[in-house]
Motif scaffolding. Structure first.
Motif, mmCIF file in Angstrom:
data_model
loop_
_atom_site.group_PDB
_atom_site.id
_atom_site.type_symbol
_atom_site.label_atom_id
_atom_site.label_comp_id
_atom_site.label_asym_id
_atom_site.label_seq_id
_atom_site.Cartn_x
_atom_site.Cartn_y
_atom_site.Cartn_z
ATOM 1 N N GLN A 1 -7.309 2.411 -5.937
ATOM 2 C CA GLN A 1 -8.285 2.732 -4.897
ATOM 3 C C GLN A 1 -7.645 3.616 -3.829
ATOM 4 O O GLN A 1 -6.566 3.298 -3.306
ATOM 5 C CB GLN A 1 -8.798 1.442 -4.271
ATOM 6 C CG GLN A 1 -9.954 1.614 -3.313
ATOM 7 C CD GLN A 1 -10.429 0.272 -2.798
ATOM 8 O OE1 GLN A 1 -9.648 -0.503 -2.233
ATOM 9 N NE2 GLN A 1 -11.689 -0.040 -3.017
ATOM 10 N N ARG B 1 -8.047 5.593 -0.135
ATOM 11 C CA ARG B 1 -8.770 5.715 1.132
ATOM 12 C C ARG B 1 -8.111 6.823 1.950
ATOM 13 O O ARG B 1 -6.896 6.813 2.149
ATOM 14 C CB ARG B 1 -8.757 4.409 1.908
ATOM 15 C CG ARG B 1 -9.598 4.483 3.189
ATOM 16 C CD ARG B 1 -9.812 3.123 3.824
ATOM 17 N NE ARG B 1 -10.743 3.221 4.935
ATOM 18 C CZ ARG B 1 -12.058 3.158 4.838
ATOM 19 N NH1 ARG B 1 -12.606 2.989 3.659
ATOM 20 N NH2 ARG B 1 -12.839 3.247 5.901
ATOM 21 N N ASP C 1 -16.812 5.404 4.912
ATOM 22 C CA ASP C 1 -15.677 5.928 4.152
ATOM 23 C C ASP C 1 -14.730 6.759 5.014
ATOM 24 O O ASP C 1 -13.651 7.132 4.557
ATOM 25 C CB ASP C 1 -16.173 6.819 3.000
ATOM 26 C CG ASP C 1 -17.007 6.050 1.999
ATOM 27 O OD1 ASP C 1 -16.602 4.934 1.643
ATOM 28 O OD2 ASP C 1 -18.059 6.567 1.575
ATOM 29 N N THR D 1 0.834 -1.199 0.000
ATOM 30 C CA THR D 1 0.000 0.000 0.000
ATOM 31 C C THR D 1 0.868 1.248 0.000
ATOM 32 O O THR D 1 1.807 1.374 0.803
ATOM 33 C CB THR D 1 -0.922 0.016 1.231
ATOM 34 O OG1 THR D 1 -1.764 -1.137 1.195
ATOM 35 C CG2 THR D 1 -1.775 1.272 1.259
ATOM 36 N N THR E 1 -10.631 9.517 -9.494
ATOM 37 C CA THR E 1 -11.252 8.203 -9.511
ATOM 38 C C THR E 1 -10.220 7.135 -9.856
ATOM 39 O O THR E 1 -9.113 7.432 -10.314
ATOM 40 C CB THR E 1 -12.407 8.186 -10.521
ATOM 41 O OG1 THR E 1 -11.956 8.734 -11.763
ATOM 42 C CG2 THR E 1 -13.572 9.015 -10.019
ATOM 43 N N GLN E 2 -10.604 5.893 -9.632
ATOM 44 C CA GLN E 2 -9.657 4.785 -9.782
ATOM 45 C C GLN E 2 -9.084 4.695 -11.188
ATOM 46 O O GLN E 2 -7.899 4.404 -11.367
ATOM 47 C CB GLN E 2 -10.344 3.465 -9.410
ATOM 48 C CG GLN E 2 -10.665 3.352 -7.927
ATOM 49 C CD GLN E 2 -11.428 2.095 -7.600
ATOM 50 O OE1 GLN E 2 -12.603 2.155 -7.269
ATOM 51 N NE2 GLN E 2 -10.785 0.955 -7.698
ATOM 52 N N ASP E 3 -9.923 4.948 -12.199
ATOM 53 C CA ASP E 3 -9.440 4.815 -13.571
ATOM 54 C C ASP E 3 -8.277 5.753 -13.869
ATOM 55 O O ASP E 3 -7.408 5.442 -14.680
ATOM 56 C CB ASP E 3 -10.584 5.071 -14.556
ATOM 57 C CG ASP E 3 -11.216 6.435 -14.361
ATOM 58 O OD1 ASP E 3 -11.626 6.739 -13.227
ATOM 59 O OD2 ASP E 3 -11.305 7.206 -15.341
ATOM 60 N N SER F 1 -15.000 11.651 -5.396
ATOM 61 C CA SER F 1 -16.150 10.924 -5.950
ATOM 62 C C SER F 1 -17.242 11.775 -6.574
ATOM 63 O O SER F 1 -17.881 11.343 -7.536
ATOM 64 C CB SER F 1 -16.779 10.046 -4.855
ATOM 65 O OG SER F 1 -17.333 10.842 -3.827
ATOM 66 N N LEU G 1 -5.323 -1.375 -7.916
ATOM 67 C CA LEU G 1 -6.720 -1.029 -8.173
ATOM 68 C C LEU G 1 -6.942 0.470 -8.343
ATOM 69 O O LEU G 1 -8.019 0.902 -8.763
ATOM 70 C CB LEU G 1 -7.616 -1.534 -7.033
ATOM 71 C CG LEU G 1 -7.588 -3.038 -6.757
ATOM 72 C CD1 LEU G 1 -8.481 -3.363 -5.568
ATOM 73 C CD2 LEU G 1 -8.029 -3.800 -7.993
ATOM 74 N N VAL H 1 -3.207 4.205 -0.832
ATOM 75 C CA VAL H 1 -3.592 3.913 -2.208
ATOM 76 C C VAL H 1 -3.189 2.489 -2.560
ATOM 77 O O VAL H 1 -2.026 2.095 -2.369
ATOM 78 C CB VAL H 1 -2.934 4.902 -3.192
ATOM 79 C CG1 VAL H 1 -3.388 4.610 -4.625
ATOM 80 C CG2 VAL H 1 -3.257 6.349 -2.812
ATOM 81 N N ASN H 2 -4.146 1.729 -3.056
ATOM 82 C CA ASN H 2 -3.853 0.410 -3.613
ATOM 83 C C ASN H 2 -3.398 0.616 -5.048
ATOM 84 O O ASN H 2 -4.206 0.977 -5.908
ATOM 85 C CB ASN H 2 -5.105 -0.469 -3.570
ATOM 86 C CG ASN H 2 -4.859 -1.872 -4.085
ATOM 87 O OD1 ASN H 2 -4.157 -2.075 -5.073
ATOM 88 N ND2 ASN H 2 -5.467 -2.851 -3.418
#
Length: 737
Positions: A605, A607, A670, A423, A725-727, A643, A603, A599-600
């Protein structure tokens, strides 16, 4: 005096809210009320060429259907005191300016009947291609002649020369999408006529503005209009101005001679209540090698509707936060076939996000700690006012205390350098700054009765921030009573005037009025006691008497005392006092915001695991409600940055996610750790308000960039187009966006 102000008092209206006893606007039942429902256009740029309402009129329970063909005529309100930012009123002609514009208003016996009948209205259009793409229309940008906070093009010094003097320059652009308020309580209006008198129950954070605006639109004297709004389930700006549905409902109620109630659906609110517009920002910043800023050019381009050009996302942070000799700030607009934007909580958050992200980018170019860069350019005095002093500013203390609490000294500044297994961990910071004042103030009325109780009245609002509670504390301390002996009443235009609850103006404006009125009442109480032959305080100099916990006593001989109840009872009538509105002095609340993200990398992702804020909000009136405001701003910053995104079909000009299933806001799951701290020193420019300053919108102005900067520190990827966003984090490796 009792330490009432500053105490973390629980909300005085809390029990009513959690038990359901609090009556919100949509809950109010009026005998004989009919129910309305809007029919909205499905196209964005058109003219109505046919509208068939026969099936709707024949539907069970329907009383009337109004369109542009039979709607009562209304005047666009422009008079002083009105707050109607659109230049047209729907249902007055056949022109369609945006998708979601009202084209019919169905009135029925029940809400369900009105909603069903609305689905039966058939509208034909002569359509034209709409323009709903900000990026594609940037060459049509223009600078509106004026804005809510002065000119839209401001220059200080010579930015071209300042950039030429720089050793290091950055030239970056950022975009933010359209955002919507999504308050828990939908907007609602109930209009009740009694002859020529109109009472409106309204979800309003500006009841006096609503009164003036409705009166102007309907052509009735303002004295004939009364507006009530006792409780508000979230007021983030959308409920500040008056929107067409309120005017239309009042006009139809007059036409039908029946009360009419309208509650907007969630989807209807996306086109009926305003929004934060999509924006594009370009920043060019120059600095010397030691971090001294030489120039800032900040151009923000915002979407507006086709019928208005008012801008809300002010660039005050760029003009006020830092010392820089050469600054140009420009606010541009692009007119699109989209609904009208509006103020939305922390309008400065857009410009602040751009500025504070650009400064983070500059800090990496310079190889300098981002806090140090900000301290090198610290503005002790107000650059906007030729160096005039602030009422108070303790931002340096906020940097120091916030950094210590967060553990900033442990940060490895290299991107992608901090990890927990696979991570990535990132730490970011930013400065928060929000104007709080410079607005019309408020009046107040207080009455102390023979039972020792005080009623304090102001035509203000509690938009969820704790006004009932904080003003009860101010009144209690100023009067020398216990909070339980104060009944603070608001939400009624029959009470003394107050400005719209917006721009963080309620605490400095209403607080000052309540303090002045209650201080006058306390002095009157003392004068009555010392003149009363039956009082133990007879003949004591008034300046020796203090009032505490409902007791008046001689400070030289504390055993010589009298009670408020006894003084008023012997007086034979209530003790009353009023305060007239006084303009709120300009104020500036600031702070330091820190965020940690995890951050993952596989992915993309993100948090947000820690958010710390340390703020200078003047004197703290209630530590619990102030902390709650900080938490709310931090949570909203998570949505703003990661988001929230209103999606628009750019070919049709239609909002495609007008619901909470597609518009993603943070929820409790969240949110991890949030900590808020406060300097708690009075603002000497606003001692009428006990040294307090408006604060509610401040935290978000720094926390969004702190999160974004933390994402860069974690990943080495600078995402300049919100939301992150993740993308955007799992696309091709390397490079900045």
């Amino acid at each position: 005096m009792s330490p009432i102000v500053g105490s973390p008092l629980a909300r005085v209206d809390g029990r009513a809210k959690v038990t359901g006893a609090a009556t919100y606007t949509a809950d109010i039942e009026v005998r004989g009320a009919l129910h309305g429902f809007l029919v909205l256009s499905t196209v964005a740029n058109a003219r109505i060429i046919g509208i068939n309402v026969r099936n709707a009129e024949r539907s069970p329970g329907v009383v009337a259907v109004y369109t542009h063909e039979n709607m009562p005529r209304l005047a666009v309100p422009t008079e002083q005191g009105t707050v109607y930012w659109k230049r047209v009123i729907p249902l007055q002609n056949a022109d369609i300016h945006h998708s979601g514009q009202p084209v019919a208003y169905v009135v029925a016996q029940t809400p369900e009947q009105a909603r069903h009948a609305a689905s039966l209205v058939d509208v034909s259009y002569d359509t034209s291609t709409p323009q709903a793409d900000l990026a594609a229309a940037m060459d049509e940008a223009f600078v509106p002649t004026s804005g809510l906070k002065g000119p839209n093009d401001v220059t200080r010094g010579d930015p071209v020369s300042g950039l030429a003097q720089a050793d290091v320059r950055i030239d970056v652009s950022y975009t933010t999408p359209m955002h919507h308020h999504n308050a828990l309580e939908p907007s609602a209006t109930t209009a009740v006529w009694d002859g020529e008198k109109l009472t409106i129950y309204e979800t309003a954070q500006g009841i006096n503005a609503t009164k003036a605006t409705v009166a102007a639109a309907l052509g009735v004297p303002p004295a004939n209009v009364r507006v009530l709004s006792r409780f508000l389930g979230g007021g983030f700006g959308a409920k500040g101005p008056v929107w067409p549905h309120t005017l239309i409902t009042a006009a139809i109620a007059r036409e039908l001679r029946r009360p009419v109630k309208l509650v907007l659906s969630r989807a209807h609110a996306y086109t009926s209540n305003g929004h934060r517009p999509e924006t594009h920002q370009r920043l060019r910043i120059g600095a010397k090698r030691d971090g001294t800023l030489t120039a800032i050019e900040h151009v923000t381009t915002s979407q507006v509707g086709r019928t208005e050009d008012l801008l809300f996302n002010t660039s005050e942070p760029t003009r006020m936060l830092y010392t820089c000799p050469h600054v140009r700030v420009t606010q541009q607009a692009v007119a699109l076939h989209l609904p009208a934007p509006s103020m939305m909580r922390s309008p400065e958050a857009v410009a602040s996000h751009g500025l504070e992200t650009a400064l983070d980018e500059l800090s990496y170019e310079l190889g300098m700690d981002p806090i140090e860069l900000r301290l090198r350019n610290y503005a002790a005095d107000n650059p906007e006012e030729d160096g005039a002093p602030f009422g108070s500013k303790h931002l340096e203390e906020c940097y120091r205390r916030g950094a210590d609490a967060f553990g900033w000294h442990r940060r490895d500044p290299r991107p992608r350098s901090m990890r927990d297994g696979d991570t990535l961990i990132g730490w970011g910071m930013a400065t928060a700054g929000h104007t709080a004042g410079g607005r019309p103030g408020a009046g107040a009325r207080v009455m102390i009765s023979a039972d020792g109780q005080a009623v304090v009245q102001v035509a203000t609002h509690d938009i969820g921030t704790g006004t009932y509670t904080v003003m009860s504390q101010v009144a209690a301390e100023s009067l020398g009573l216990d909070v339980d002996d104060v009944d603070f009443q608001l939400g009624d235009t029959a009470y003394p005037f107050a400005f719209v609850s917006a721009a963080s103006a309620t605490v400095p404006g209403v607080g000052a009025a309540v303090n002045r009125a209650c201080t006058t009442a306390r002095r009157a109480l003392i004068d009555i006691a010392v003149a009363d032959t039956r009082s133990p305080l007879r003949g004591v100099p008034a300046d020796r008497i203090t009032v505490e916990d409902g007791v008046l006593y001689d400070t030289d001989r504390r055993t010589r005392r009298d009670t408020v109840r006894a003084v008023v009872t012997r007086h034979g009538e209530p003790v009353e006092a009023t305060a007239n509105p006084v303009f709120i002095p300009p104020g500036y609340s600031t702070g330091a915001c820190f965020a940690e993200v995890r951050v993952n990398p596989r992915l993309g992702q993100v948090r947000v695991t820690r958010m710390y804020g340390y703020f200078d909000a003047g004197r703290v009136l209630n530590r619990r409600t102030l902390r709650s405001q900080g938490i709310g701003g931090a949570v909203w910053a998570v949505g703003f940055t990661l988001s929230e995104h209103t999606l628009v079909d750019q070919h049709l000009g239609r909002i495609v996610n007008p619901n909470l299933s597609g518009y993603l806001v943070p929820v409790n799951a969240d949110i991890d750790e949030i900590r808020m701290g406060f300097v708690d020193k009075p603002d000497l420019a606003n001692l009428d308000a006990l040294g307090a300053r408006g604060f509610g919108e401040t935290p978000m102005t720094g926390m969004t960039a702190a999160i974004g900067n933390a994402v860069y520190h974690a990943t080495g990827r600078r995402i300049r187009d919100l939301p992150i966003t993740q993308d955007k984090l799992i696309e091709e490796e390397g490079g900045a966006r």
